[in-house]
Enzyme design. Sequence first.
Site, mmCIF file in Angstrom:
data_model
loop_
_atom_site.group_PDB
_atom_site.id
_atom_site.type_symbol
_atom_site.label_atom_id
_atom_site.label_comp_id
_atom_site.label_asym_id
_atom_site.label_seq_id
_atom_site.Cartn_x
_atom_site.Cartn_y
_atom_site.Cartn_z
ATOM 1 N N LYS A 1 26.023 54.742 38.083
ATOM 2 C CA LYS A 1 26.230 56.055 38.606
ATOM 3 C C LYS A 1 27.644 56.458 38.199
ATOM 4 O O LYS A 1 27.865 57.690 37.745
ATOM 5 C CB LYS A 1 25.924 56.122 40.180
ATOM 6 C CG LYS A 1 24.466 56.292 40.291
ATOM 7 C CD LYS A 1 24.175 55.896 41.836
ATOM 8 C CE LYS A 1 22.849 55.520 42.004
ATOM 9 N NZ LYS A 1 22.378 55.225 43.393
ATOM 10 N N GLN B 1 25.017 54.308 48.841
ATOM 11 C CA GLN B 1 24.044 53.506 48.174
ATOM 12 C C GLN B 1 23.328 52.657 49.080
ATOM 13 O O GLN B 1 23.709 52.181 50.313
ATOM 14 C CB GLN B 1 24.716 52.776 47.296
ATOM 15 C CG GLN B 1 23.884 51.898 46.506
ATOM 16 C CD GLN B 1 22.799 52.367 45.366
ATOM 17 O OE1 GLN B 1 23.463 53.456 44.711
ATOM 18 N NE2 GLN B 1 21.681 52.297 45.563
ATOM 19 N N ASP C 1 21.431 63.158 47.047
ATOM 20 C CA ASP C 1 20.020 62.211 46.812
ATOM 21 C C ASP C 1 18.819 62.887 47.586
ATOM 22 O O ASP C 1 17.694 62.616 47.448
ATOM 23 C CB ASP C 1 20.327 61.087 47.709
ATOM 24 C CG ASP C 1 20.489 59.751 46.719
ATOM 25 O OD1 ASP C 1 20.258 59.937 45.574
ATOM 26 O OD2 ASP C 1 21.108 58.852 47.151
#
Length: 285
Positions: free
Chosen positions: A52, A96, A119
């Site tokens: 990322k 994460q 997200d």
Amino acid sequence: MAEIIDGKKIAANVKAEVRAEVEKLKAAGAKPGLAVVLVGNNPASRVYVSNKEKDCAECGFASYEYALPEETTEAELLELVEKLNSDETVDGILVQLPLPKQICEQTILHAISPEKDVDAFHPENVGRIMIGDYRFLPCTPAGVIEMLDAMQIDVSGKHCVVIGRSNIVGKPMGMLLLHRNGTVTICHSRTKDLAEQTKQADILVAAVGRAGFVTKDMVKPGAVVIDVGMNRNAEGKLVGDVCYDEVAEIASAITPVPGGVGPMTRAILMRNTLTAAKAHRASLD
Ligand code: NAP
């Protein structure tokens, strides 16, 4: 033989578009950036986070990494999330997953500001996906739709069968296909006679998490087959949920693993970060 859907190439195009937009924001004086929070030492998570960061660099975003120890408490992580929520230099926040067992994932995901939730896991954003009023797109399902668009595969009126009903992949995948006017069936571990369902699919999406789960006899000849799965086989090689070689013989188009859905998920995350940055900058003007 099926046409191979090149996720790497399609993702590169998406990232190039994002980069061009980021350049414009920067020319106007902004410094768009994504905060990535990693808790603990999960090796797979470490790889995802470093990917990322690479994507951020490629697209011109600043990336701010917060690596916290395995024993971090929920209160400590919440404190960091609150800090990032009010940090003007941060446009998007990504925590994460998975988190260590002492931290409730739901609590953390609910604490991230919906405006920075790139997200799209916050219930407000999940609800918006449900009604088709997207703030952010669910990364993996939107990556699949982007691939279908790039291949000019029209979803409208097609029977779409999704195997898997997770909040991250299966359910939002079903919603996006429905919004594209597909006729959607979502299958899961309690589905009776799964192959009977999957054989009906014009578009089959596998998001099970089991190597080689979808075999040729489960697929209608000419179907489009999208493999979301990312599994390690006995030799440690990354493989999908679909028996690629045998299914490619009868499908009309298929995504490989690696090089299919994975790069697309990452590209859509970058697009979401751009969306967040634009909205954030507009709110500051
Ligand atoms: P998950 O939360 O474990 O969900 C798996 C789903 O598969 C569940 O809904 C489960 O049903 C269903 N399932 C399990 N066994 C089944 C069976 N025998 N028959 C029918 N359905 C069955 O996994 P996930 O997070 O959705 O991820 C799925 C896969 O995609 C994993 O390999 C993951 O690594 C991969 N993934 C890839 C990307 C990417 O960017 N390429 C992104 C996210 C995930 P129940 O609900 O009934 O248990």
